[in-house]
Design a protein around this motif. Sequence first.
Motif: not given
Length: 180
Positions: A63-77, A175-180, A89-95
């Motif tokens: 939901e925000w722009k950051t250098k740390a990640a582009e996507r998040r995958c969450d709420d998996a039990k 970097e994750i919560y440092r908004v760009r 899980l936080y992903l950047k460049a599909d990793r």
Amino acid sequence: MERGRQEKIGTDPIFGKWGLSLFLPFLLLSLPAWGFDVNGVTLGADEAAVRKAFPSVRCRELEWKTKAAERRCDDAKIVFGGAPARITLYLKADRVQAFDVRLDERDLERVTAFLKQYYGKPLAETREKVERREGEAREIYRVRWEKGEQRALLTSQLKQRRVDLSVWQGNFDEEIYRVR
């Protein structure tokens, strides 16, 4: 060497003619993997591996722009260390760059013992009391592991409900919560 007895060069009395070379691959497979993972998904894994390991995960853009990640995958039990948990899980460049595992405080001892066996001996384990202006002091329990550029930190505010395991590489945590 005794007289009249020949010793064969290149043979090992325990492993025979082939020495340790036949057993080395099996020995290496039994050792813990370099780096940290959650249920087989390592830092650096792609989103397809995440979805395969955690079918109930929902992936979306951050939901925000950051250098740390582009996507998040969450709420998996999931079940982690024998305890029910949830994961992000936080992903950047599909990793995968980082992941957070959240679980109930009642499972703290079990999961800590599991992590010490699975991740190895921690670099640090501390309990500290944090004084508050109002109310009683909070007791914080932390266990930290490091492997190269990767970090894992288990944190629990004792007598509270939630335990958090955060695993990341590089400067993700800064970097994750440092908004760009």
